[in-house]
Design a protein around this motif. Structure first.
Motif, PDB file in Angstrom:
ATOM      1  N   PHE A 136     -34.355  -5.556 -19.943  1.00 50.43           N
ATOM      2  CA  PHE A 136     -34.399  -6.116 -18.595  1.00 50.43           C
ATOM      3  C   PHE A 136     -35.170  -5.193 -17.652  1.00 50.43           C
ATOM      4  N   ILE A 137     -34.877  -3.896 -17.714  1.00 52.13           N
ATOM      5  CA  ILE A 137     -35.572  -2.936 -16.849  1.00 52.13           C
ATOM      6  C   ILE A 137     -37.056  -2.880 -17.202  1.00 52.13           C
ATOM      7  N   LYS A 142     -37.568   2.360  -4.463  1.00 50.77           N
ATOM      8  CA  LYS A 142     -36.739   1.682  -3.474  1.00 50.77           C
ATOM      9  C   LYS A 142     -35.784   0.689  -4.137  1.00 50.77           C
ATOM     10  N   LEU A 143     -36.257   0.018  -5.173  1.00 49.42           N
ATOM     11  CA  LEU A 143     -35.379  -0.901  -5.907  1.00 49.42           C
ATOM     12  C   LEU A 143     -34.195  -0.159  -6.518  1.00 49.42           C
ATOM     13  N   LEU A 144     -34.459   1.022  -7.043  1.00 53.58           N
ATOM     14  CA  LEU A 144     -33.379   1.793  -7.651  1.00 53.58           C
ATOM     15  C   LEU A 144     -32.410   2.330  -6.604  1.00 53.58           C
ATOM     16  N   LYS A 180     -27.669   0.951 -10.583  1.00 53.77           N
ATOM     17  CA  LYS A 180     -27.486   0.396 -11.923  1.00 53.77           C
ATOM     18  C   LYS A 180     -28.285  -0.900 -11.950  1.00 53.77           C
ATOM     19  N   PHE A 181     -29.477  -0.830 -12.507  1.00 53.55           N
ATOM     20  CA  PHE A 181     -30.403  -1.957 -12.406  1.00 53.55           C
ATOM     21  C   PHE A 181     -30.093  -2.965 -13.500  1.00 53.55           C
ATOM     22  N   THR A 182     -29.109  -3.794 -13.216  1.00 53.09           N
ATOM     23  CA  THR A 182     -28.663  -4.825 -14.151  1.00 53.09           C
ATOM     24  C   THR A 182     -28.952  -6.200 -13.556  1.00 53.09           C
ATOM     25  N   PRO A 183     -28.948  -7.238 -14.374  1.00 51.37           N
ATOM     26  CA  PRO A 183     -29.134  -8.586 -13.823  1.00 51.37           C
ATOM     27  C   PRO A 183     -28.132  -8.940 -12.734  1.00 51.37           C
ATOM     28  N   VAL A 184     -26.881  -8.572 -12.936  1.00 49.11           N
ATOM     29  CA  VAL A 184     -25.843  -8.882 -11.939  1.00 49.11           C
ATOM     30  C   VAL A 184     -26.121  -8.153 -10.629  1.00 49.11           C
ATOM     31  N   ALA A 231     -33.376  -8.401   0.150  1.00 49.00           N
ATOM     32  CA  ALA A 231     -33.299  -6.964  -0.121  1.00 49.00           C
ATOM     33  C   ALA A 231     -34.406  -6.533  -1.081  1.00 49.00           C
ATOM     34  N   LEU A 232     -34.687  -7.355  -2.086  1.00 46.93           N
ATOM     35  CA  LEU A 232     -35.751  -7.025  -3.026  1.00 46.93           C
ATOM     36  C   LEU A 232     -37.101  -6.985  -2.310  1.00 46.93           C
TER      37      LEU A 232
END
Length: 215
Positions: free
Chosen positions: A50-51, A73-75, A80-84, A93-94
Protein backbone atom coordinates in the motif's frame (compact mmCIF):
# COMPACT_ATOMS: atom_id res chain seq x y z
CA UNK A 1 10.85 9.70 -10.73
CA UNK A 2 12.76 7.00 -8.92
CA UNK A 3 11.22 5.27 -5.97
CA UNK A 4 14.19 4.30 -3.91
CA UNK A 5 16.08 4.89 -0.71
CA UNK A 6 19.58 4.61 0.63
CA UNK A 7 20.42 0.95 0.89
CA UNK A 8 22.54 1.16 4.04
CA UNK A 9 24.45 -1.85 5.35
CA UNK A 10 21.46 -3.83 6.64
CA UNK A 11 19.21 -3.89 3.60
CA UNK A 12 19.16 -7.32 1.93
CA UNK A 13 20.56 -7.57 -1.57
CA UNK A 14 18.04 -8.90 -4.12
CA UNK A 15 18.94 -12.56 -4.73
CA UNK A 16 19.70 -12.02 -8.42
CA UNK A 17 21.75 -8.82 -8.00
CA UNK A 18 25.32 -10.14 -8.07
CA UNK A 19 24.62 -12.50 -10.96
CA UNK A 20 22.97 -9.65 -12.83
CA UNK A 21 25.92 -7.33 -12.29
CA UNK A 22 28.34 -9.94 -13.61
CA UNK A 23 26.21 -10.73 -16.66
CA UNK A 24 25.56 -7.09 -17.54
CA UNK A 25 29.22 -6.17 -17.22
CA UNK A 26 30.18 -9.08 -19.44
CA UNK A 27 27.64 -8.29 -22.16
CA UNK A 28 27.46 -4.50 -22.21
CA UNK A 29 30.43 -2.14 -22.35
CA UNK A 30 28.43 0.75 -20.86
CA UNK A 31 27.34 -1.37 -17.91
CA UNK A 32 30.91 -2.61 -17.56
CA UNK A 33 31.97 1.00 -17.01
CA UNK A 34 28.95 2.10 -14.98
CA UNK A 35 28.35 -0.66 -12.45
CA UNK A 36 31.74 -0.51 -10.68
CA UNK A 37 31.20 3.20 -9.97
CA UNK A 38 28.53 2.40 -7.38
CA UNK A 39 30.29 -0.21 -5.30
CA UNK A 40 27.94 -2.13 -3.03
CA UNK A 41 24.89 0.05 -3.61
CA UNK A 42 21.86 -1.92 -4.74
CA UNK A 43 18.12 -1.75 -5.20
CA UNK A 44 16.26 -1.65 -1.90
CA UNK A 45 12.69 -2.85 -1.79
CA UNK A 46 9.73 -1.46 0.12
CA UNK A 47 7.85 -4.16 2.00
CA UNK A 48 4.41 -2.59 2.30
CA UNK A 49 2.48 -2.73 -0.99
CA UNK A 50 0.00 0.00 0.00
CA UNK A 51 2.78 2.44 0.92
CA UNK A 52 4.75 1.59 -2.23
CA UNK A 53 1.77 2.35 -4.46
CA UNK A 54 0.76 5.49 -2.56
CA UNK A 55 4.31 6.81 -2.80
CA UNK A 56 4.35 6.09 -6.53
CA UNK A 57 1.14 8.10 -6.98
CA UNK A 58 2.68 11.00 -5.07
CA UNK A 59 5.77 10.82 -7.29
CA UNK A 60 3.88 10.97 -10.57
CA UNK A 61 4.77 13.94 -12.79
CA UNK A 62 6.48 16.05 -10.13
CA UNK A 63 10.10 16.67 -9.17
CA UNK A 64 11.83 14.60 -6.51
CA UNK A 65 11.88 17.59 -4.16
CA UNK A 66 8.14 18.24 -4.49
CA UNK A 67 7.31 14.56 -4.05
CA UNK A 68 9.52 14.18 -0.98
CA UNK A 69 8.01 17.27 0.64
CA UNK A 70 4.46 16.05 0.03
CA UNK A 71 5.29 12.57 1.31
CA UNK A 72 6.85 13.96 4.49
CA UNK A 73 3.68 15.96 5.16
CA UNK A 74 1.52 12.90 4.53
CA UNK A 75 3.50 10.97 7.12
CA UNK A 76 2.95 13.81 9.60
CA UNK A 77 -0.82 13.47 9.35
CA UNK A 78 -0.70 9.66 8.97
CA UNK A 79 2.34 8.40 10.92
CA UNK A 80 0.97 4.87 10.49
CA UNK A 81 0.28 5.05 6.78
CA UNK A 82 -2.47 2.47 6.49
CA UNK A 83 -5.62 2.43 4.37
CA UNK A 84 -7.76 3.08 7.45
CA UNK A 85 -5.61 6.03 8.56
CA UNK A 86 -5.68 7.56 5.08
CA UNK A 87 -9.45 7.27 4.85
CA UNK A 88 -9.83 8.78 8.31
CA UNK A 89 -7.64 11.75 7.30
CA UNK A 90 -9.87 12.50 4.30
CA UNK A 91 -9.43 14.29 1.00
CA UNK A 92 -9.00 17.82 2.39
CA UNK A 93 -6.16 16.82 4.71
CA UNK A 94 -4.41 14.89 1.94
CA UNK A 95 -4.69 17.83 -0.43
CA UNK A 96 -3.31 20.08 2.30
CA UNK A 97 -0.07 18.11 2.12
CA UNK A 98 0.62 19.54 -1.32
CA UNK A 99 -1.21 16.96 -3.39
CA UNK A 100 -3.54 17.90 -6.19
CA UNK A 101 -7.22 17.19 -5.58
CA UNK A 102 -6.97 14.37 -8.12
CA UNK A 103 -3.99 12.73 -6.41
CA UNK A 104 -5.75 12.92 -3.07
CA UNK A 105 -8.72 11.14 -4.64
CA UNK A 106 -6.41 8.52 -6.15
CA UNK A 107 -4.84 7.73 -2.78
CA UNK A 108 -8.26 7.47 -1.15
CA UNK A 109 -9.38 5.11 -3.92
CA UNK A 110 -6.23 3.05 -3.39
CA UNK A 111 -7.02 2.88 0.32
CA UNK A 112 -10.54 1.69 -0.48
CA UNK A 113 -9.20 -1.06 -2.74
CA UNK A 114 -6.89 -2.34 -0.01
CA UNK A 115 -9.31 -1.98 2.90
CA UNK A 116 -12.13 -3.74 1.08
CA UNK A 117 -9.87 -6.35 -0.54
CA UNK A 118 -10.70 -5.33 -4.10
CA UNK A 119 -7.13 -6.28 -5.02
CA UNK A 120 -5.37 -9.59 -4.46
CA UNK A 121 -2.24 -8.30 -2.75
CA UNK A 122 -1.48 -11.63 -1.11
CA UNK A 123 -1.29 -13.29 -4.52
CA UNK A 124 0.90 -10.75 -6.32
CA UNK A 125 4.14 -12.50 -5.45
CA UNK A 126 2.95 -15.60 -7.32
CA UNK A 127 1.55 -13.72 -10.34
CA UNK A 128 3.58 -12.87 -13.43
CA UNK A 129 4.49 -9.27 -14.20
CA UNK A 130 1.77 -8.57 -16.75
CA UNK A 131 -0.93 -10.09 -14.56
CA UNK A 132 0.05 -7.82 -11.66
CA UNK A 133 0.10 -4.79 -13.97
CA UNK A 134 -3.33 -5.68 -15.36
CA UNK A 135 -4.82 -5.75 -11.87
CA UNK A 136 -3.10 -2.60 -10.65
CA UNK A 137 -4.08 -0.39 -13.58
CA UNK A 138 -7.74 -0.98 -12.70
CA UNK A 139 -7.19 1.31 -9.69
CA UNK A 140 -7.71 5.02 -10.35
CA UNK A 141 -4.41 6.84 -10.74
CA UNK A 142 -2.34 3.68 -11.23
CA UNK A 143 -0.69 3.87 -14.64
CA UNK A 144 1.49 1.26 -16.24
CA UNK A 145 4.51 3.26 -14.99
CA UNK A 146 3.19 3.14 -11.43
CA UNK A 147 2.62 -0.60 -11.70
CA UNK A 148 6.12 -1.13 -13.08
CA UNK A 149 7.61 0.84 -10.18
CA UNK A 150 5.67 -1.48 -7.89
CA UNK A 151 7.10 -4.53 -9.64
CA UNK A 152 10.60 -3.12 -9.16
CA UNK A 153 10.41 -1.75 -5.63
CA UNK A 154 7.93 -4.03 -3.89
CA UNK A 155 8.10 -7.35 -5.72
CA UNK A 156 11.77 -6.91 -6.72
CA UNK A 157 11.12 -8.34 -10.17
CA UNK A 158 14.42 -8.59 -12.08
CA UNK A 159 13.36 -7.92 -15.67
CA UNK A 160 11.18 -4.80 -15.71
CA UNK A 161 11.75 -2.19 -18.42
CA UNK A 162 9.71 0.96 -17.60
CA UNK A 163 9.68 2.63 -21.01
CA UNK A 164 7.40 5.41 -19.74
CA UNK A 165 10.03 6.42 -17.20
CA UNK A 166 11.70 9.66 -18.29
CA UNK A 167 14.77 8.98 -16.14
CA UNK A 168 15.38 5.65 -17.86
CA UNK A 169 15.09 7.26 -21.29
CA UNK A 170 17.39 10.08 -20.19
CA UNK A 171 19.90 7.57 -18.81
CA UNK A 172 19.93 5.65 -22.09
CA UNK A 173 20.30 8.91 -24.02
CA UNK A 174 23.22 10.13 -21.92
CA UNK A 175 25.08 6.82 -21.68
CA UNK A 176 24.41 5.21 -25.06
CA UNK A 177 23.60 8.05 -27.48
CA UNK A 178 25.81 10.94 -26.29
CA UNK A 179 22.77 12.89 -25.17
CA UNK A 180 20.86 12.56 -28.45
CA UNK A 181 17.08 11.99 -28.30
CA UNK A 182 16.06 8.37 -27.76
CA UNK A 183 12.88 6.69 -29.01
CA UNK A 184 11.12 3.79 -27.33
CA UNK A 185 12.39 1.63 -30.19
CA UNK A 186 15.96 2.72 -29.44
CA UNK A 187 15.45 1.92 -25.76
CA UNK A 188 14.08 -1.53 -26.54
CA UNK A 189 17.00 -2.25 -28.82
CA UNK A 190 19.54 -1.26 -26.18
CA UNK A 191 17.70 -3.19 -23.47
CA UNK A 192 17.61 -6.44 -25.45
CA UNK A 193 21.16 -7.00 -24.27
CA UNK A 194 20.12 -6.72 -20.62
CA UNK A 195 17.57 -9.54 -20.40
CA UNK A 196 16.69 -11.11 -18.02
CA UNK A 197 18.04 -8.32 -15.79
CA UNK A 198 16.50 -5.16 -17.23
CA UNK A 199 15.52 -3.95 -13.75
CA UNK A 200 19.16 -3.95 -12.69
CA UNK A 201 20.36 -2.11 -15.78
CA UNK A 202 17.55 0.43 -15.31
CA UNK A 203 18.60 1.00 -11.70
CA UNK A 204 22.20 1.69 -12.73
CA UNK A 205 21.08 4.13 -15.38
CA UNK A 206 19.05 5.93 -12.71
CA UNK A 207 22.17 6.04 -10.57
CA UNK A 208 24.16 7.52 -13.45
CA UNK A 209 21.83 10.53 -13.27
CA UNK A 210 21.33 10.59 -9.49
CA UNK A 211 24.19 8.76 -7.75
CA UNK A 212 22.52 8.64 -4.32
CA UNK A 213 19.21 6.74 -4.14
CA UNK A 214 16.31 8.83 -2.89
CA UNK A 215 14.94 7.84 0.49
Amino acid sequence: MVLSRDNGDQAPVPPYWEEAKAELMKRDRIMNRLIPQFGDLHLVGHDDPFITLARAIVNQQVTTQVANAAWAKLLEICPKFTPVAVQKAGAAALAGCGLSKRKAEYILDLADHFKNKKVHAAQWAQMDDEAVIAELVQIRGITRWTAEMFLIFNLLRPNVLPLDDSRLISGISQNYFSGEPVSRSDAREVSANWEPFRTVATWYLWRSLDPVPVK
